[in-house]
Design a protein around this motif. Structure first.
Motif, PDB file in Angstrom:
ATOM      1  N   GLY A 119     -17.070  65.458  85.779  1.00  0.00           N
ATOM      2  CA  GLY A 119     -17.181  66.570  84.840  1.00  0.00           C
ATOM      3  C   GLY A 119     -15.873  67.306  84.639  1.00  0.00           C
ATOM      4  O   GLY A 119     -15.514  67.658  83.507  1.00  0.00           O
ATOM      5  N   ARG A 120     -15.176  67.541  85.734  1.00  0.00           N
ATOM      6  CA  ARG A 120     -13.882  68.240  85.627  1.00  0.00           C
ATOM      7  C   ARG A 120     -12.879  67.414  84.815  1.00  0.00           C
ATOM      8  O   ARG A 120     -12.105  67.973  84.030  1.00  0.00           O
ATOM      9  CB  ARG A 120     -13.351  68.561  87.025  1.00  0.00           C
ATOM     10  N   ARG A 121     -12.893  66.098  85.001  1.00  0.00           N
ATOM     11  CA  ARG A 121     -11.958  65.252  84.253  1.00  0.00           C
ATOM     12  C   ARG A 121     -12.287  65.231  82.772  1.00  0.00           C
ATOM     13  O   ARG A 121     -11.397  65.314  81.910  1.00  0.00           O
ATOM     14  CB  ARG A 121     -11.988  63.819  84.805  1.00  0.00           C
ATOM     15  N   VAL A 122     -13.561  65.128  82.444  1.00  0.00           N
ATOM     16  CA  VAL A 122     -13.986  65.117  81.043  1.00  0.00           C
ATOM     17  C   VAL A 122     -13.622  66.433  80.369  1.00  0.00           C
ATOM     18  O   VAL A 122     -13.068  66.462  79.257  1.00  0.00           O
ATOM     19  CB  VAL A 122     -15.500  64.847  80.945  1.00  0.00           C
ATOM     20  N   THR A 123     -13.907  67.539  81.040  1.00  0.00           N
ATOM     21  CA  THR A 123     -13.586  68.852  80.496  1.00  0.00           C
ATOM     22  C   THR A 123     -12.084  69.036  80.347  1.00  0.00           C
ATOM     23  O   THR A 123     -11.605  69.622  79.368  1.00  0.00           O
ATOM     24  CB  THR A 123     -14.169  69.951  81.410  1.00  0.00           C
ATOM     25  N   GLN A 124     -11.335  68.521  81.309  1.00  0.00           N
ATOM     26  CA  GLN A 124      -9.874  68.611  81.261  1.00  0.00           C
ATOM     27  C   GLN A 124      -9.310  67.946  80.019  1.00  0.00           C
ATOM     28  O   GLN A 124      -8.295  68.377  79.472  1.00  0.00           O
ATOM     29  CB  GLN A 124      -9.292  67.965  82.519  1.00  0.00           C
ATOM     30  N   GLU A 125      -9.984  66.911  79.539  1.00  0.00           N
ATOM     31  CA  GLU A 125      -9.531  66.184  78.347  1.00  0.00           C
ATOM     32  C   GLU A 125     -10.026  66.818  77.057  1.00  0.00           C
ATOM     33  O   GLU A 125      -9.814  66.281  75.968  1.00  0.00           O
ATOM     34  CB  GLU A 125      -9.984  64.728  78.419  1.00  0.00           C
ATOM     35  N   GLY A 126     -10.695  67.973  77.146  1.00  0.00           N
ATOM     36  CA  GLY A 126     -11.153  68.663  75.956  1.00  0.00           C
ATOM     37  C   GLY A 126     -12.426  68.109  75.356  1.00  0.00           C
ATOM     38  O   GLY A 126     -12.758  68.390  74.198  1.00  0.00           O
ATOM     39  N   ILE A 127     -13.156  67.337  76.129  1.00  0.00           N
ATOM     40  CA  ILE A 127     -14.420  66.744  75.675  1.00  0.00           C
ATOM     41  C   ILE A 127     -15.568  67.645  76.105  1.00  0.00           C
ATOM     42  O   ILE A 127     -15.609  68.127  77.237  1.00  0.00           O
ATOM     43  CB  ILE A 127     -14.589  65.327  76.270  1.00  0.00           C
ATOM     44  N   LEU A 128     -16.512  67.885  75.200  1.00  0.00           N
ATOM     45  CA  LEU A 128     -17.682  68.706  75.513  1.00  0.00           C
ATOM     46  C   LEU A 128     -18.549  67.983  76.536  1.00  0.00           C
ATOM     47  O   LEU A 128     -18.969  66.840  76.320  1.00  0.00           O
ATOM     48  CB  LEU A 128     -18.484  68.973  74.232  1.00  0.00           C
ATOM     49  N   LEU A 129     -18.828  68.642  77.648  1.00  0.00           N
ATOM     50  CA  LEU A 129     -19.603  68.054  78.734  1.00  0.00           C
ATOM     51  C   LEU A 129     -21.019  68.616  78.706  1.00  0.00           C
ATOM     52  O   LEU A 129     -21.212  69.829  78.646  1.00  0.00           O
ATOM     53  CB  LEU A 129     -18.933  68.364  80.071  1.00  0.00           C
ATOM     54  N   ALA A 130     -21.987  67.722  78.750  1.00  0.00           N
ATOM     55  CA  ALA A 130     -23.387  68.131  78.705  1.00  0.00           C
ATOM     56  C   ALA A 130     -24.141  67.557  79.887  1.00  0.00           C
ATOM     57  O   ALA A 130     -23.798  66.486  80.405  1.00  0.00           O
ATOM     58  CB  ALA A 130     -24.030  67.671  77.398  1.00  0.00           C
ATOM     59  N   LEU A 131     -25.180  68.262  80.314  1.00  0.00           N
ATOM     60  CA  LEU A 131     -26.033  67.764  81.381  1.00  0.00           C
ATOM     61  C   LEU A 131     -27.313  67.221  80.764  1.00  0.00           C
ATOM     62  O   LEU A 131     -27.906  67.835  79.883  1.00  0.00           O
ATOM     63  CB  LEU A 131     -26.330  68.861  82.396  1.00  0.00           C
ATOM     64  N   GLY A 132     -27.699  66.033  81.208  1.00  0.00           N
ATOM     65  CA  GLY A 132     -28.878  65.410  80.633  1.00  0.00           C
ATOM     66  C   GLY A 132     -29.438  64.329  81.535  1.00  0.00           C
ATOM     67  O   GLY A 132     -28.743  63.829  82.430  1.00  0.00           O
ATOM     68  N   ARG A 151     -21.970  72.607  80.327  1.00  0.00           N
ATOM     69  CA  ARG A 151     -22.362  73.864  79.672  1.00  0.00           C
ATOM     70  C   ARG A 151     -23.290  73.686  78.480  1.00  0.00           C
ATOM     71  O   ARG A 151     -23.598  74.639  77.770  1.00  0.00           O
ATOM     72  CB  ARG A 151     -21.117  74.630  79.225  1.00  0.00           C
ATOM     73  N   LEU A 152     -23.749  72.452  78.247  1.00  0.00           N
ATOM     74  CA  LEU A 152     -24.720  72.192  77.188  1.00  0.00           C
ATOM     75  C   LEU A 152     -25.840  71.356  77.767  1.00  0.00           C
ATOM     76  O   LEU A 152     -25.591  70.389  78.500  1.00  0.00           O
ATOM     77  CB  LEU A 152     -24.061  71.438  76.022  1.00  0.00           C
ATOM     78  N   ALA A 153     -27.088  71.718  77.460  1.00  0.00           N
ATOM     79  CA  ALA A 153     -28.238  70.959  77.933  1.00  0.00           C
ATOM     80  C   ALA A 153     -28.625  69.934  76.879  1.00  0.00           C
ATOM     81  O   ALA A 153     -28.962  70.295  75.751  1.00  0.00           O
ATOM     82  CB  ALA A 153     -29.407  71.889  78.220  1.00  0.00           C
ATOM     83  N   THR A 154     -28.564  68.658  77.248  1.00  0.00           N
ATOM     84  CA  THR A 154     -28.947  67.576  76.341  1.00  0.00           C
ATOM     85  C   THR A 154     -30.459  67.530  76.197  1.00  0.00           C
ATOM     86  O   THR A 154     -31.178  67.436  77.193  1.00  0.00           O
ATOM     87  CB  THR A 154     -28.417  66.225  76.875  1.00  0.00           C
ATOM     88  N   HIS A 155     -30.923  67.585  74.976  1.00  0.00           N
ATOM     89  CA  HIS A 155     -32.353  67.657  74.609  1.00  0.00           C
ATOM     90  C   HIS A 155     -33.207  68.328  75.694  1.00  0.00           C
ATOM     91  O   HIS A 155     -33.910  67.682  76.463  1.00  0.00           O
ATOM     92  CB  HIS A 155     -32.933  66.325  74.170  1.00  0.00           C
ATOM     93  N   LEU A 156     -33.119  69.659  75.733  1.00  0.00           N
ATOM     94  CA  LEU A 156     -33.853  70.469  76.707  1.00  0.00           C
ATOM     95  C   LEU A 156     -35.314  70.024  76.798  1.00  0.00           C
ATOM     96  O   LEU A 156     -35.963  69.793  75.782  1.00  0.00           O
ATOM     97  CB  LEU A 156     -33.786  71.948  76.313  1.00  0.00           C
ATOM     98  N   TYR A 157     -35.823  69.933  78.016  1.00  0.00           N
ATOM     99  CA  TYR A 157     -37.160  69.486  78.403  1.00  0.00           C
ATOM    100  C   TYR A 157     -37.271  67.970  78.474  1.00  0.00           C
ATOM    101  O   TYR A 157     -38.017  67.448  79.308  1.00  0.00           O
ATOM    102  CB  TYR A 157     -38.262  70.024  77.467  1.00  0.00           C
ATOM    103  N   SER A 158     -36.581  67.232  77.625  1.00  0.00           N
ATOM    104  CA  SER A 158     -36.693  65.771  77.648  1.00  0.00           C
ATOM    105  C   SER A 158     -35.715  65.200  78.664  1.00  0.00           C
ATOM    106  O   SER A 158     -34.514  65.466  78.603  1.00  0.00           O
ATOM    107  CB  SER A 158     -36.392  65.193  76.260  1.00  0.00           C
ATOM    108  N   GLY A 159     -36.228  64.404  79.628  1.00  0.00           N
ATOM    109  CA  GLY A 159     -35.374  63.820  80.640  1.00  0.00           C
ATOM    110  C   GLY A 159     -34.790  64.855  81.586  1.00  0.00           C
ATOM    111  O   GLY A 159     -33.626  64.767  81.973  1.00  0.00           O
ATOM    112  N   MET A 160     -35.602  65.845  81.967  1.00  0.00           N
ATOM    113  CA  MET A 160     -35.125  66.921  82.840  1.00  0.00           C
ATOM    114  C   MET A 160     -36.187  67.287  83.874  1.00  0.00           C
ATOM    115  O   MET A 160     -37.376  67.300  83.568  1.00  0.00           O
ATOM    116  CB  MET A 160     -34.807  68.181  82.032  1.00  0.00           C
ATOM    117  N   SER A 161     -35.720  67.628  85.053  1.00  0.00           N
ATOM    118  CA  SER A 161     -36.628  68.076  86.109  1.00  0.00           C
ATOM    119  C   SER A 161     -37.143  69.472  85.815  1.00  0.00           C
ATOM    120  O   SER A 161     -36.447  70.302  85.230  1.00  0.00           O
ATOM    121  CB  SER A 161     -35.893  68.093  87.452  1.00  0.00           C
ATOM    122  N   GLY A 162     -38.386  69.712  86.236  1.00  0.00           N
ATOM    123  CA  GLY A 162     -38.942  71.055  86.209  1.00  0.00           C
ATOM    124  C   GLY A 162     -39.085  71.569  87.623  1.00  0.00           C
ATOM    125  O   GLY A 162     -38.529  70.996  88.576  1.00  0.00           O
TER     126      GLY A 162
END
Length: 395
Positions: A184-197, A215-226
């Protein structure tokens, strides 16, 4: 030069009474909020909106295909078809999205994408790839092919970042995986938007992931733990964490099926309006009337069925991407979530432009921005679509 007259203009601040808008050299050159007239000439096209809405073009930051094509087909004609298909429904900008795959297929995608952005397409414009995977939690894979799911490996992603970072706009991964924070740190360092999904993370892991750039949730609720229990103790899952944390924006598949009415209302009650982004997550069957299709590449993808306005795995155990188009998302947010038209439109124009850092180019009706515009009626039926000042679709 093109001038729209008698249009209800949708701006970030609200909707104006019928006015006019002038386009010159692919840019928005002037806005007159008063009723006006203009005459056509060989060098000046006048479009009478007849009271319809003039809106910024929709920006879809998560889309896999449409019109019978998928970006994972790795066919240049497929890119063209998808861009043209979604332009008919108001999308003027998109991030072509991959699926979890073997490395060789992903490298081929980079090559085809680079060819696609170097030609003029009479459809939606591409603003970078969205890599969805392959670094996901197996338990939250959904319709992602389990054969290719793996942990982040610098021996894999470092060469990709070195050679193709200029083609990547965002990357989605599960922050709790071994090596995911360094990734994540490397992706962000390159200016790419990092999302959790496609994540099985709990609150503490989401919080740590946020510090690494997720800092962005990929399709909230879908493919995510509750919410989950461990030794009788309750832990907030990824869903609750993304709703709770103010520093995480969320994208939602607002087709009314992935997220029924109560979920749409809850998200809009908890998250600030500017933090919500509408996406189609559309697969190849979007914009068609087929009942059977394939999620992913034609030769490597998964068979799916289309029923009830959504794509499903054949055993009906999971959704497999949507068949929604952008106009449907706006209608759903008005009818199910109770939003105003202006609020819903902002979630697919202003908000995605901001999170991609493109707010000085697209996403709003403002003098100096690209003339990415759509004209639609009260039912969000798209009448015309303009990209960079060129009409690419007319009903």
């Amino acid at each position: 030069m093109t001038t729209f007259i008698n249009a209800k203009i949708i701006t970030p601040q609200g909707i104006t009474e019928p006015g006019s808008l002038r386009v010159e050299n692919g840019k928005i050159a002037g806005i007159d909020l008063q009723h006006s007239t203009a005459k056509s000439s060989p060098s000046h096209t006048v479009i009478d909106a007849q009271g319809m809405y003039l809106s910024p073009g929709f920006i879809d930051i998560h889309v896999h295909g449409g019109g019978g094509s998928d970006f994972m087909d790795n066919e240049l004609d497929g890119y063209v078809n998808i861009a043209q298909t979604h332009a008919r429904y108001g999308t003027t900008a998109m991030l072509p999205t991959t699926l979890t795959s073997e490395r060789s297929l992903l490298l081929e995608t980079f090559k085809i994408y680079e060819k696609a952005i170097n030609q003029q397409i009479d459809g939606a414009k591409f603003y970078g790839l969205h890599l969805e995977g392959p670094y996901f939690a197996m338990a939250q894979r959904g319709a992602q092919d389990p054969r290719y799911i793996r942990n982040p490996d610098p021996n894999e992603y470092e060469p990709i970042l070195k050679d193709y970072k200029h083609l990547i706009a965002r990357w989605s991964a599960a922050p709790e995986l071994p090596g995911a924070l360094e990734f994540g740190r490397r992706v962000t360092q390159e200016g790419i938007l990092l999302a959790l999904g496609h994540t099985d993370a709990v609150y503490e892991e989401i919080l740590t992931g946020l510090t690494a750039g997720y800092r962005l949730a990929t399709h909230l609720y879908s493919g995510m733990s509750g919410m989950t229990r461990r030794d009788a103790h309750r832990y907030a899952g990824a869903i609750e964490s993304c709703l709770l944390l103010d520093d995480i924006d969320v994208e939602i598949i607002a087709d009314g099926v992935h997220l029924p009415e109560p979920f749409l209302k809850l998200i809009n009650k908890v998250k600030r309006p500017e933090q919500i982004i509408l996406i189609t997550d559309a697969m190849r069957a979007a914009g068609t009337d087929v009942s059977n299709s394939i999620l992913g590449g034609k030769t490597t993808g998964l068979k799916v069925v289309i029923e009830g306005g959504v794509a499903k795995l054949p055993d009906r155990t999971a959704f497999a991407g949507s068949v929604a188009t952008a106009d449907r998302l706006i209608r759903t947010m008005r009818e199910k979530a109770g939003l105003s038209l202006g609020q819903a439109v902002n979630m697919m124009t202003v908000n995605p432009a901001r999170i991609l850092g493109l707010e000085k180019q697209i996403g709003a009706i403002q003098v100096g921005l690209n003339a990415d515009l759509i004209l639609f009626d009260e039912n969000i039926q798209v009448n015309k679509t303009m990209v960079d000042g060129r009409l690419v679709y007319q009903r």
